[in-house]
Design a protein around this motif. Sequence first.
Motif, PDB file in Angstrom:
ATOM      1  N   VAL A  33     -72.771  25.757-114.755  1.00  0.00           N
ATOM      2  CA  VAL A  33     -72.957  25.318-113.372  1.00  0.00           C
ATOM      3  C   VAL A  33     -72.464  23.877-113.159  1.00  0.00           C
ATOM      4  O   VAL A  33     -71.790  23.611-112.164  1.00  0.00           O
ATOM      5  N   PRO A  34     -72.744  22.943-114.064  1.00  0.00           N
ATOM      6  CA  PRO A  34     -72.213  21.586-113.843  1.00  0.00           C
ATOM      7  C   PRO A  34     -70.683  21.568-113.766  1.00  0.00           C
ATOM      8  O   PRO A  34     -70.105  20.850-112.951  1.00  0.00           O
ATOM      9  N   GLY A  35     -70.028  22.363-114.593  1.00  0.00           N
ATOM     10  CA  GLY A  35     -68.567  22.414-114.577  1.00  0.00           C
ATOM     11  C   GLY A  35     -68.015  22.986-113.295  1.00  0.00           C
ATOM     12  O   GLY A  35     -67.030  22.488-112.753  1.00  0.00           O
ATOM     13  N   VAL A  36     -68.647  24.034-112.794  1.00  0.00           N
ATOM     14  CA  VAL A  36     -68.172  24.643-111.561  1.00  0.00           C
ATOM     15  C   VAL A  36     -68.445  23.718-110.378  1.00  0.00           C
ATOM     16  O   VAL A  36     -67.625  23.617-109.465  1.00  0.00           O
ATOM     17  N   VAL A  37     -69.574  23.018-110.396  1.00  0.00           N
ATOM     18  CA  VAL A  37     -69.885  22.081-109.308  1.00  0.00           C
ATOM     19  C   VAL A  37     -68.873  20.934-109.301  1.00  0.00           C
ATOM     20  O   VAL A  37     -68.355  20.558-108.242  1.00  0.00           O
ATOM     21  N   LEU A  38     -68.550  20.380-110.460  1.00  0.00           N
ATOM     22  CA  LEU A  38     -67.576  19.290-110.530  1.00  0.00           C
ATOM     23  C   LEU A  38     -66.173  19.756-110.136  1.00  0.00           C
ATOM     24  O   LEU A  38     -65.459  19.057-109.413  1.00  0.00           O
ATOM     25  N   THR A  39     -65.781  20.934-110.599  1.00  0.00           N
ATOM     26  CA  THR A  39     -64.466  21.460-110.258  1.00  0.00           C
ATOM     27  C   THR A  39     -64.364  21.730-108.764  1.00  0.00           C
ATOM     28  O   THR A  39     -63.378  21.357-108.119  1.00  0.00           O
ATOM     29  N   SER A  41     -66.250  20.453-106.334  1.00  0.00           N
ATOM     30  CA  SER A  41     -66.356  19.225-105.542  1.00  0.00           C
ATOM     31  C   SER A  41     -65.044  18.433-105.581  1.00  0.00           C
ATOM     32  O   SER A  41     -64.653  17.830-104.577  1.00  0.00           O
ATOM     33  N   GLY A  42     -64.346  18.448-106.694  1.00  0.00           N
ATOM     34  CA  GLY A  42     -63.038  17.793-106.763  1.00  0.00           C
ATOM     35  C   GLY A  42     -62.026  18.462-105.864  1.00  0.00           C
ATOM     36  O   GLY A  42     -61.247  17.798-105.172  1.00  0.00           O
ATOM     37  N   LEU A  43     -62.048  19.781-105.835  1.00  0.00           N
ATOM     38  CA  LEU A  43     -61.120  20.519-104.985  1.00  0.00           C
ATOM     39  C   LEU A  43     -61.443  20.317-103.509  1.00  0.00           C
ATOM     40  O   LEU A  43     -60.542  20.116-102.686  1.00  0.00           O
ATOM     41  N   VAL A  44     -62.721  20.338-103.163  1.00  0.00           N
ATOM     42  CA  VAL A  44     -63.123  20.119-101.767  1.00  0.00           C
ATOM     43  C   VAL A  44     -62.782  18.690-101.336  1.00  0.00           C
ATOM     44  O   VAL A  44     -62.231  18.480-100.250  1.00  0.00           O
ATOM     45  N   SER A  46     -60.500  16.654-102.483  1.00  0.00           N
ATOM     46  CA  SER A  46     -59.060  16.458-102.331  1.00  0.00           C
ATOM     47  C   SER A  46     -58.527  17.189-101.105  1.00  0.00           C
ATOM     48  O   SER A  46     -57.648  16.679-100.413  1.00  0.00           O
ATOM     49  N   SER A  47     -59.060  18.360-100.796  1.00  0.00           N
ATOM     50  CA  SER A  47     -58.634  19.091 -99.595  1.00  0.00           C
ATOM     51  C   SER A  47     -59.013  18.337 -98.331  1.00  0.00           C
ATOM     52  O   SER A  47     -58.207  18.224 -97.396  1.00  0.00           O
ATOM     53  N   VAL A  48     -60.221  17.822 -98.287  1.00  0.00           N
ATOM     54  CA  VAL A  48     -60.663  17.029 -97.135  1.00  0.00           C
ATOM     55  C   VAL A  48     -59.819  15.770 -97.010  1.00  0.00           C
ATOM     56  O   VAL A  48     -59.412  15.388 -95.906  1.00  0.00           O
ATOM     57  N   SER A  49     -59.514  15.140 -98.127  1.00  0.00           N
ATOM     58  CA  SER A  49     -58.703  13.923 -98.107  1.00  0.00           C
ATOM     59  C   SER A  49     -57.302  14.182 -97.582  1.00  0.00           C
ATOM     60  O   SER A  49     -56.794  13.406 -96.756  1.00  0.00           O
ATOM     61  N   VAL A  50     -56.674  15.260 -98.025  1.00  0.00           N
ATOM     62  CA  VAL A  50     -55.337  15.595 -97.551  1.00  0.00           C
ATOM     63  C   VAL A  50     -55.362  15.899 -96.056  1.00  0.00           C
ATOM     64  O   VAL A  50     -54.484  15.469 -95.301  1.00  0.00           O
ATOM     65  N   THR A  51     -56.378  16.618 -95.611  1.00  0.00           N
ATOM     66  CA  THR A  51     -56.496  16.932 -94.183  1.00  0.00           C
ATOM     67  C   THR A  51     -56.651  15.658 -93.361  1.00  0.00           C
ATOM     68  O   THR A  51     -56.007  15.491 -92.319  1.00  0.00           O
ATOM     69  N   ARG A  52     -57.483  14.747 -93.809  1.00  0.00           N
ATOM     70  CA  ARG A  52     -57.681  13.487 -93.092  1.00  0.00           C
ATOM     71  C   ARG A  52     -56.424  12.634 -93.097  1.00  0.00           C
ATOM     72  O   ARG A  52     -56.081  12.008 -92.086  1.00  0.00           O
ATOM     73  N   LEU A  53     -55.737  12.586 -94.224  1.00  0.00           N
ATOM     74  CA  LEU A  53     -54.478  11.847 -94.280  1.00  0.00           C
ATOM     75  C   LEU A  53     -53.456  12.434 -93.315  1.00  0.00           C
ATOM     76  O   LEU A  53     -52.743  11.699 -92.620  1.00  0.00           O
ATOM     77  N   ALA A 100     -54.823  12.478-104.246  1.00  0.00           N
ATOM     78  CA  ALA A 100     -55.106  12.749-102.841  1.00  0.00           C
ATOM     79  C   ALA A 100     -56.374  12.036-102.382  1.00  0.00           C
ATOM     80  O   ALA A 100     -56.399  11.397-101.325  1.00  0.00           O
ATOM     81  N   THR A 101     -57.409  12.115-103.182  1.00  0.00           N
ATOM     82  CA  THR A 101     -58.673  11.471-102.818  1.00  0.00           C
ATOM     83  C   THR A 101     -58.543   9.955-102.808  1.00  0.00           C
ATOM     84  O   THR A 101     -59.024   9.282-101.903  1.00  0.00           O
ATOM     85  N   ARG A 102     -57.866   9.420-103.798  1.00  0.00           N
ATOM     86  CA  ARG A 102     -57.698   7.960-103.876  1.00  0.00           C
ATOM     87  C   ARG A 102     -56.856   7.447-102.710  1.00  0.00           C
ATOM     88  O   ARG A 102     -57.142   6.379-102.154  1.00  0.00           O
ATOM     89  N   LEU A 103     -55.818   8.162-102.326  1.00  0.00           N
ATOM     90  CA  LEU A 103     -55.006   7.739-101.180  1.00  0.00           C
ATOM     91  C   LEU A 103     -55.830   7.697 -99.908  1.00  0.00           C
ATOM     92  O   LEU A 103     -55.704   6.766 -99.103  1.00  0.00           O
ATOM     93  N   TRP A 104     -56.684   8.709 -99.703  1.00  0.00           N
ATOM     94  CA  TRP A 104     -57.520   8.690 -98.512  1.00  0.00           C
ATOM     95  C   TRP A 104     -58.519   7.521 -98.557  1.00  0.00           C
ATOM     96  O   TRP A 104     -58.731   6.858 -97.552  1.00  0.00           O
ATOM     97  N   LEU A 105     -59.109   7.258 -99.708  1.00  0.00           N
ATOM     98  CA  LEU A 105     -60.056   6.150 -99.802  1.00  0.00           C
ATOM     99  C   LEU A 105     -59.380   4.812 -99.503  1.00  0.00           C
ATOM    100  O   LEU A 105     -59.947   3.952 -98.817  1.00  0.00           O
ATOM    101  N   ARG A 106     -58.163   4.645 -99.982  1.00  0.00           N
ATOM    102  CA  ARG A 106     -57.422   3.410 -99.681  1.00  0.00           C
ATOM    103  C   ARG A 106     -57.081   3.336 -98.202  1.00  0.00           C
ATOM    104  O   ARG A 106     -57.168   2.273 -97.583  1.00  0.00           O
ATOM    105  N   GLU A 107     -56.700   4.461 -97.629  1.00  0.00           N
ATOM    106  CA  GLU A 107     -56.375   4.504 -96.198  1.00  0.00           C
ATOM    107  C   GLU A 107     -57.622   4.197 -95.372  1.00  0.00           C
ATOM    108  O   GLU A 107     -57.568   3.441 -94.406  1.00  0.00           O
ATOM    109  N   ARG A 108     -58.736   4.771 -95.743  1.00  0.00           N
ATOM    110  CA  ARG A 108     -59.994   4.529 -95.035  1.00  0.00           C
ATOM    111  C   ARG A 108     -60.386   3.059 -95.113  1.00  0.00           C
ATOM    112  O   ARG A 108     -60.798   2.462 -94.121  1.00  0.00           O
TER     113      ARG A 108
END
Length: 122
Positions: A33-39, A41-44, A46-53, A100-108
């Motif tokens: 369960v920890p592995g699936v939650v981390l995987t 959450s990383g995918l979600v 990055s998807s949210v970050s790309v959408t926001r960018l 993707a996530t880091r680019l959005w955080l820098r943009e934000r």
Amino acid sequence: VGLGYYAFTTLASSGGQPYSHVVFADALFELGVPGVVLTASGLVASSVSVTRLFREHASDRLRRAAVAVLASMLVYQVLLANKQGTIWGVPMMFTFQAVATRLWLRERDALDDGVTAEAENG
């Protein structure tokens, strides 16, 4: 808690295959369960970050195209990882998620700094 590192090969039903060809199944069955939650959450994230960018740069053709390329590479890496890789052998999927996530955080942060500077000057 999962079965452990490269556990797929120890299953009798593996048919001699070295890995399952499904990264998300590897995350669940090897890491639990920890592995699936981390995987997931990383995918979600990055998807949210790309959408926001993409939304943030909708009016700028060059940046919008760059974000579209990043999004397509992220999708490609996820599909490729699920075709021919193990969770331990697909670093590019996780790299594109992090980028993707880091680019959005820098943009934000840049947007927040711009709003703060405008409020102080205006």
